[in-house]
Each structure stands twice: as C-alpha cells, then as structure tokens.
Design an enzyme around this catalytic site. Structure first.
Site, PDB file in Angstrom:
ATOM      1  CG  HIS A 259      -2.195  -0.788   0.837  1.00 11.89           C
ATOM      2  ND1 HIS A 259      -3.053  -0.524   2.343  1.00 11.89           N
ATOM      3  CD2 HIS A 259      -2.346  -1.614  -0.001  1.00 11.89           C
ATOM      4  CE1 HIS A 259      -4.423  -1.654   1.926  1.00 11.89           C
ATOM      5  NE2 HIS A 259      -3.557  -2.056   0.489  1.00 11.89           N
TER       6      HIS A 259
ATOM      7  CE1 TYR B  82      -5.406   3.370   8.874  1.00 12.16           C
ATOM      8  CE2 TYR B  82      -5.461   3.205  11.765  1.00 12.16           C
ATOM      9  CZ  TYR B  82      -4.744   3.273  10.626  1.00 12.16           C
ATOM     10  OH  TYR B  82      -3.505   1.828  10.356  1.00 12.16           O
TER      11      TYR B  82
ATOM     12  N   PRO C 199      -4.271  -0.099  18.850  1.00 10.41           N
ATOM     13  CG  PRO C 199      -5.843  -1.599  18.644  1.00 10.41           C
ATOM     14  CD  PRO C 199      -4.931  -1.359  19.602  1.00 10.41           C
TER      15      PRO C 199
ATOM     16  CE  LYS D 202       4.083   2.769  13.366  1.00 10.16           C
ATOM     17  NZ  LYS D 202       4.126   2.333  12.011  1.00 10.16           N
TER      18      LYS D 202
ATOM     19  CE1 TYR E   8      -1.088   3.507   9.152  1.00 14.24           C
ATOM     20  CE2 TYR E   8      -0.082   3.036   7.458  1.00 14.24           C
ATOM     21  CZ  TYR E   8      -1.214   2.865   8.572  1.00 14.24           C
ATOM     22  OH  TYR E   8      -1.820   1.608   7.919  1.00 14.24           O
TER      23      TYR E   8
HETATM   24  C1  PHB Z   1      -6.366  -4.689  10.369  1.00 10.86           C
HETATM   25  O1  PHB Z   1      -6.423  -4.919   9.630  1.00 10.86           O
HETATM   26  O2  PHB Z   1      -6.785  -5.622  11.301  1.00 10.86           O
HETATM   27  C2  PHB Z   1      -5.373  -3.342  11.458  1.00 10.86           C
HETATM   28  C3  PHB Z   1      -4.623  -2.753  10.495  1.00 10.86           C
HETATM   29  C4  PHB Z   1      -4.843  -1.703  11.184  1.00 10.86           C
HETATM   30  C5  PHB Z   1      -4.556  -1.151  12.170  1.00 10.86           C
HETATM   31  C6  PHB Z   1      -5.565  -1.817  13.172  1.00 10.86           C
HETATM   32  C7  PHB Z   1      -5.546  -3.378  12.670  1.00 10.86           C
HETATM   33  O3  PHB Z   1      -4.014   0.468  12.642  1.00 10.86           O
END
Ligand code: PHB
Ligand code: APR
Length: 389
Positions: A72, A200, A292, A296, A383
């Site tokens: 990505h 997000y 989450p 990280k 990130y």
């Molecule tokens: C996930 O795909 O489970 C996932 C992706 C990004 C995050 C947290 C979880 O920040």
C-alpha cells in the site's frame, strides 16, 4: 537437557527470533503453552513496515508474503464525513505491506517445522529460574512429566500475560500504563474491501476502521464500549453501525456478508522498563503494548527481535557488550511508537469525558494536519515505520 537460547512463546516474536537465531547457527527451543492451532486462531493487525518485511526476508519466510501481500502506498483518514489521503510513498519514499499477522505466524511455523527446529506446544506450568545467574533454566510439564531445560539465555516472547515478566521481582521493574475507556469490535468477512487503501474514520458516534486481508477478505472495526458483549452484536448490527460512521458514498459501496470472526479488544498503552534481567530478555508484547491505531504491535515486536538477534549473535561471535544495549536500544524505538499510537488513538476516537473542548482540539488538529505538508509527513514517516537505529 541444554540449548543455547530458550524462547518462551510461539507468537510472531518467538518464532521470528528462533528462525533468525537458527540462521546464525544458534540452537534454540521454543516453549509454547497453547497448541499451534490456538495460536493461529488469534486475529490481529495486518500492516507490516518495510523494516519488518526486510526482517522476514532475512529470516527466509517472505516468499508467500511477496506473492499474496498487498503493498500500500497511501492511507486515508476521514473526519467530518470527508476522506483525506496521506500519500505515504510521496511523503516518505516508503510503502507498507498489508499481510495478516496470522499468515506471518503460519509462515514462521511452517519454516520452523521444515527446518526441524525443536518446538514444544501445550507445555503446562512453565517456570523460568536462575536468570540472575549465568545458568538460567526453564521447566515445564509435558504430558504430566516435568522437563528442565538449561540455556545461556531466556527470551521472554510470551505476550502480555506471560510468565517471564511476571517472574521479575517487583522492585527490579517499572511499569508504565494507560488504559483507554473503550474497545474495538472487529469483524472479519469474506467480502471485497470497500476501498483499495485503509480508511481510519473519526466520527461523532466513535472511531471506525476499514482494513483488509486480501482483495476478497476484509477486516472492519468500530469503537465500542468496554462492557459491550460481543454476543449481543449481530452481524447486521455491526454493519449498520459501521455504515453510520462512513461517508454516505462509502457506506453505499460497502459490501457486507457473514462474519467469520468477531471479537472485542480493549485498548492499552503499556511499557515495562528495563527489558533485560540478567540473562532473560523481554520481547514484543511481553514488554510493551500499543493500542492498535497505527498498527505498530507486530512491527515493534519485529524490531525488538532484530535488536535481540543482533545482540545474541554478537555475543556468540565474541562481542559480548552488545547485549548490554538491547534494553535501551529497543526502548528508544518502543517509546516513539508508543507516542505515535497514543497520538493517533487520541486524535481518532470519541472520548467519553473530554467534553466539547477536547472535541474541538481533535477537529483543529485534523484541520491542521491536512493543511500542512509537514504535519502529514510526520504522520506518514511514523506510519511507514521509523528506522532501526
Ligand atoms: C487490521 O487490519 O486488523 C488493522 C489494520 C490497521 C490497524 C489496526 C488493525 O491500525
Ligand atoms: N508459557 C509458554 N507460552 C506462553 C506463556 C507461558 N507461561 N504465556 C503466554 N505464552 C504464549 C502465548 O500463548 C502466545 O502464543 O506466548 C505467545 C505470545 O504471543 P503474542 O501474544 O502474539 O505476542 P508476540 O509474539 O510478542 O507478538 C506480538 O501480537 O498482540 C500482538 O499487537 C501484537 O502484533 C503484536 C504481536
């Protein structure tokens, strides 16, 4: 029985460390309290930094990830119903790899089995002792028989609830913790992702995240109350709540389907200091937890592993001093990832007690973020992952 390194825990930390040590010719045994299937049943995040990808490559377990993983080059943040893209590649020259932690663990388990490296699953009542001496040992019950294993080093890769950190005398360790007043309700479903990149979402009803595992498997989350009962969330209720938090056009494109996994996870920031106790080292979730937001957790586990692998292989190669730097080196990177995860969590979630001022601060921060190339670069470089120094 004797080996060079006993690794407690067959999560990603323990298995990756074992693989790298074996590649350096260092004998190791992994002791895991659960079955392999149980370990593979835990669904966790799935965004790998380039340094994690490189380390998996060094460990010889990157083939399937390169075939099936999705690189990505950007990520989206949504607030006030508007989606904004962060150009990760343009701002940092780096990308991330979307590949589930379950798959990383499976690849590591397969490689360990193929190399014939010793692994004990379903080991009960694991006890670590003598780590304040040069002759530490680990004992465990297997099929009702107690087995003792001596080693030069113990790697505590046994997660947040493990035995290694719990075995350290309270006066020798400092714990830093922040518990957030909400959780994430996650759903895994075999439906195509709503968008090519992760989204997000900050929303007045609470945070949401649109993530994915492949072109045909999606992972979605909504912020929920800590005391919510997962059984009370039907699939229909989940999809309806997710749609409410997405912009109308995005909600219209969402493909829903039966969940194949559904769970609630609490959010926590946690760091133990130091990470070395004589000949025992804490690695990954045993030493620290991040919320989450920002994905990280696995990446920090991987950087701990890289540092410990270098330190232990250096020790066997004659440079004994590197081992003294493991804790401070790892913690320097851990605290920066803690800061980023805490910041992103604070920015994106609805906090029950922050009031209108707290909400306005979040809005102002978002507004600033998308008006400033510098601010977007700060987000992007964290990130994609800070360098291993
Ligand atoms: C996930 O795909 O489970 C996932 C992706 C990004 C995050 C947290 C979880 O920040
Ligand atoms: N004895 C043996 N094994 C144990 C013990 C014990 N007393 N206690 C726990 N374990 C095992 C657990 O069953 C688990 O399989 O240790 C393993 C730890 O694995 P993880 O919790 O996955 O931790 P880690 O390998 O450090 O991986 C970190 O997991 O939680 C995510 O976000 C985190 O992605 C990150 C990754």
């Amino acid at each position: 029985m004797k080996t060079q390194v006993v690794i407690i825990g067959a999560g990603p930390s323990g298995l990756l460390l074992g693989q790298l040590l074996a590649r350096s010719g260092i004998a190791n045994t992994v002791i895991e309290q659960r079955s392999a299937d149980y370990v593979l049943g835990r669904i966790r995040a799935g965004v790998l930094e380039q340094t994690t990808v490189d380390l998996l490559q060094t460990a010889g377990v990157a083939e399937r990830m390169h075939q099936e993983g999705l690189p990505h080059v950007g990520v989206e943040l949504c607030f006030g119903g508007q989606r904004h893209r962060i150009d990760l590649l343009g701002l940092t020259g780096k990308r991330v790899m979307v590949y589930g932690q379950t798959e990383v663990t499976r690849d590591l388990m397969d490689a360990r089995a193929a190399a014939g490296l010793p692994t004990v699953y379903e080991a009960d009542e694991v006890v670590v002792s003598g780590f304040d001496s040069a002759t530490p040992s680990v004992s465990y019950l297997k099929d009702g028989v107690r087995v003792e294993l001596q080693a030069d080093f113990i790697a505590g890769c046994d997660g947040f609830h493990g035995v290694c950190r719990a075995s350290v005398p309270a006066a020798a360790i400092t714990l830093h913790e922040k518990v957030y007043p909400f959780g994430w309700l996650g759903v895994l479903a075999d439906v195509p992702p709503v968008s090519d990149e992760l989204i997000y979402v900050q929303h007045e009803r609470g945070f949401a995240l649109c993530s994915q595992r492949s072109k045909v498997r999606s992972r979605y989350y909504v912020q929920c109350a800590l005391d919510d009962d997962v059984a009370a969330w039907s699939d229909d209720a989940f999809w309806a709540e997710l749609k409410r938090r997405l912009p109308t056009e995005t909600a219209a494109q969402l493909v829903t389907g039966a969940s194949i996994e559904k769970s609630i996870a609490p959010l926590r920031s946690f760091v133990a200091e130091p990470l070395r106790f004589g000949s025992m080292f804490l690695v990954g979730d045993a030493g620290h937890i991040v919320p989450p937001t920002g994905a990280k957790g696995l990446n920090l586990a991987a950087s701990d592993v890289a540092y410990l692998w270098q330190a232990i292989s250096g020790w066997y190669a004659g440079s004994k001093a590197e081992i003294d730097h493991y804790s401070s080196r790892a913690l320097a990177r851990i605290w920066k990832a803690e800061r980023f995860s805490w910041w992103m969590t604070s920015l994106m979630h609805k906090f029950p007690d922050s009031g209108s001022f707290g909400h306005k601060m979040q809005m102002a921060e978002m507004d600033y973020l998308f008006s400033s190339q510098a601010a977007m670069t700060v987000l992007a470089e964290n990130y994609v992952g800070l360098p291993l120094v």
